[in-house]
Design a protein around this motif. Sequence first.
Motif, PDB file in Angstrom:
ATOM      1  N   LEU A 118       0.826  -1.216   0.000  1.00 43.65           N
ATOM      2  CA  LEU A 118       0.000   0.000   0.000  1.00 43.65           C
ATOM      3  C   LEU A 118       0.856   1.260   0.000  1.00 43.65           C
ATOM      4  O   LEU A 118       0.567   2.224  -0.722  1.00 43.65           O
ATOM      5  CB  LEU A 118      -0.925  -0.008   1.220  1.00 43.65           C
ATOM      6  CG  LEU A 118      -1.967  -1.130   1.277  1.00 43.65           C
ATOM      7  CD1 LEU A 118      -2.733  -1.082   2.587  1.00 43.65           C
ATOM      8  CD2 LEU A 118      -2.921  -1.047   0.090  1.00 43.65           C
ATOM      9  N   GLY A 119       1.913   1.264   0.818  1.00 40.89           N
ATOM     10  CA  GLY A 119       2.793   2.425   0.843  1.00 40.89           C
ATOM     11  C   GLY A 119       3.483   2.650  -0.491  1.00 40.89           C
ATOM     12  O   GLY A 119       3.648   3.790  -0.942  1.00 40.89           O
ATOM     13  N   ALA A 120       3.886   1.542  -1.128  1.00 41.34           N
ATOM     14  CA  ALA A 120       4.550   1.648  -2.431  1.00 41.34           C
ATOM     15  C   ALA A 120       3.591   2.173  -3.490  1.00 41.34           C
ATOM     16  O   ALA A 120       3.969   2.997  -4.340  1.00 41.34           O
ATOM     17  CB  ALA A 120       5.095   0.283  -2.845  1.00 41.34           C
ATOM     18  N   ALA A 125       2.260   6.670  -6.917  1.00 39.28           N
ATOM     19  CA  ALA A 125       1.226   7.613  -7.370  1.00 39.28           C
ATOM     20  C   ALA A 125       1.558   9.062  -7.019  1.00 39.28           C
ATOM     21  O   ALA A 125       0.818   9.976  -7.406  1.00 39.28           O
ATOM     22  CB  ALA A 125      -0.120   7.233  -6.760  1.00 39.28           C
ATOM     23  N   GLY A 126       2.643   9.271  -6.294  1.00 36.25           N
ATOM     24  CA  GLY A 126       3.046  10.624  -5.942  1.00 36.25           C
ATOM     25  C   GLY A 126       2.324  11.211  -4.747  1.00 36.25           C
ATOM     26  O   GLY A 126       2.368  12.421  -4.524  1.00 36.25           O
ATOM     27  N   LEU A 127       1.661  10.365  -3.940  1.00 35.14           N
ATOM     28  CA  LEU A 127       0.968  10.851  -2.752  1.00 35.14           C
ATOM     29  C   LEU A 127       1.988  11.097  -1.644  1.00 35.14           C
ATOM     30  O   LEU A 127       2.960  10.357  -1.501  1.00 35.14           O
ATOM     31  CB  LEU A 127      -0.081   9.837  -2.299  1.00 35.14           C
ATOM     32  CG  LEU A 127      -1.154   9.525  -3.350  1.00 35.14           C
ATOM     33  CD1 LEU A 127      -2.048   8.395  -2.886  1.00 35.14           C
ATOM     34  CD2 LEU A 127      -1.987  10.771  -3.642  1.00 35.14           C
ATOM     35  N   SER A 209      -0.458   7.931   2.591  1.00 33.37           N
ATOM     36  CA  SER A 209       0.805   8.280   3.236  1.00 33.37           C
ATOM     37  C   SER A 209       1.941   8.348   2.224  1.00 33.37           C
ATOM     38  O   SER A 209       2.877   9.138   2.377  1.00 33.37           O
ATOM     39  CB  SER A 209       1.139   7.270   4.329  1.00 33.37           C
ATOM     40  OG  SER A 209       1.555   6.028   3.780  1.00 33.37           O
ATOM     41  N   GLY A 210       1.875   7.509   1.196  1.00 35.10           N
ATOM     42  CA  GLY A 210       2.954   7.447   0.213  1.00 35.10           C
ATOM     43  C   GLY A 210       4.270   7.034   0.815  1.00 35.10           C
ATOM     44  O   GLY A 210       5.328   7.238   0.220  1.00 35.10           O
ATOM     45  N   ASN A 211       4.208   6.438   2.003  1.00 34.57           N
ATOM     46  CA  ASN A 211       5.408   6.100   2.754  1.00 34.57           C
ATOM     47  C   ASN A 211       5.268   4.672   3.276  1.00 34.57           C
ATOM     48  O   ASN A 211       4.321   4.365   4.004  1.00 34.57           O
ATOM     49  CB  ASN A 211       5.570   7.090   3.909  1.00 34.57           C
ATOM     50  CG  ASN A 211       6.808   6.833   4.730  1.00 34.57           C
ATOM     51  OD1 ASN A 211       6.898   5.859   5.455  1.00 34.57           O
ATOM     52  ND2 ASN A 211       7.774   7.740   4.629  1.00 34.57           N
TER      53      ASN A 211
END
Length: 274
Positions: A118-120, A125-127, A209-211
Amino acid sequence: MASLDNFDMAAGRTDGVADCVAFPGRFSAWTRALILAASAAGGGAAALAMDAAHVAPVLGLAAFAGGLLSTWSPCGYSSISLLRPTGKGVRAVLDWLPTFATHGLGYALGALILGTLLGAIGGIAGLSGFATSFGLGLLAVIGLAYGAHQLDFLRVPYPQRRAQVPHDARQRFPKWVVGGLYGLSLGLDYLTYVQTPLLYLVTAAAVLSGNVAEAVALIAIFNLGRYLPVAVNLLPVTDYQIQSWLGRNQERAAIADGAILTAVGAAFAMLALA
């Protein structure tokens, strides 16, 4: 509530289940409407004392509550009840501890796999965070929509694999191995039925989170809430007593679920508009 997907060992099939708890009389529509309104008002009022720094702790609390609620039903507990100690007494509990440990490790591995994915996805996606106006707005919509869903005022999509862990696994592997396999299956969260749509709120936050580290942490907190109820097997209570208590309180759990989702959704809506 319809019985959870009972694994048909002979045919290898599963049966569908309801997406939410029905309320035959204990909680009338007026009562649920009052709970919905009070939860929204409470969440909105709480937002007045919040800022972006409070978003992560609120999500963490919601994730943990969601994990606890995910097994708060007789049908949800029936899968992990298969991991109960064999026999009674201190010796039986001590012999069961390796199963308890591998079950927890399975949940941890599931959180690592799902959280990383999910983080990846969010990173690609640039979030860049769930505390942005867009992120808070999306989480608010999810919370409010699924809060109304749980309180039986709205039907929204409930995507998941409507199945339990395979009950016949205990006949093919030692119990400690089954504990790990069940933990992994349940810890991936979307391989089995999950009673609470708080999972969707946590999933969206993990992506936003994008993290990878933050996403893993959110899923791990949710999974910790799912895992801890198994510790009831350390107590001198019977499976029947547990199932009966869960059955008596299943509607209350769904009400709490809807109230949490609504309150969090309202709070995040206020923050998004601030």
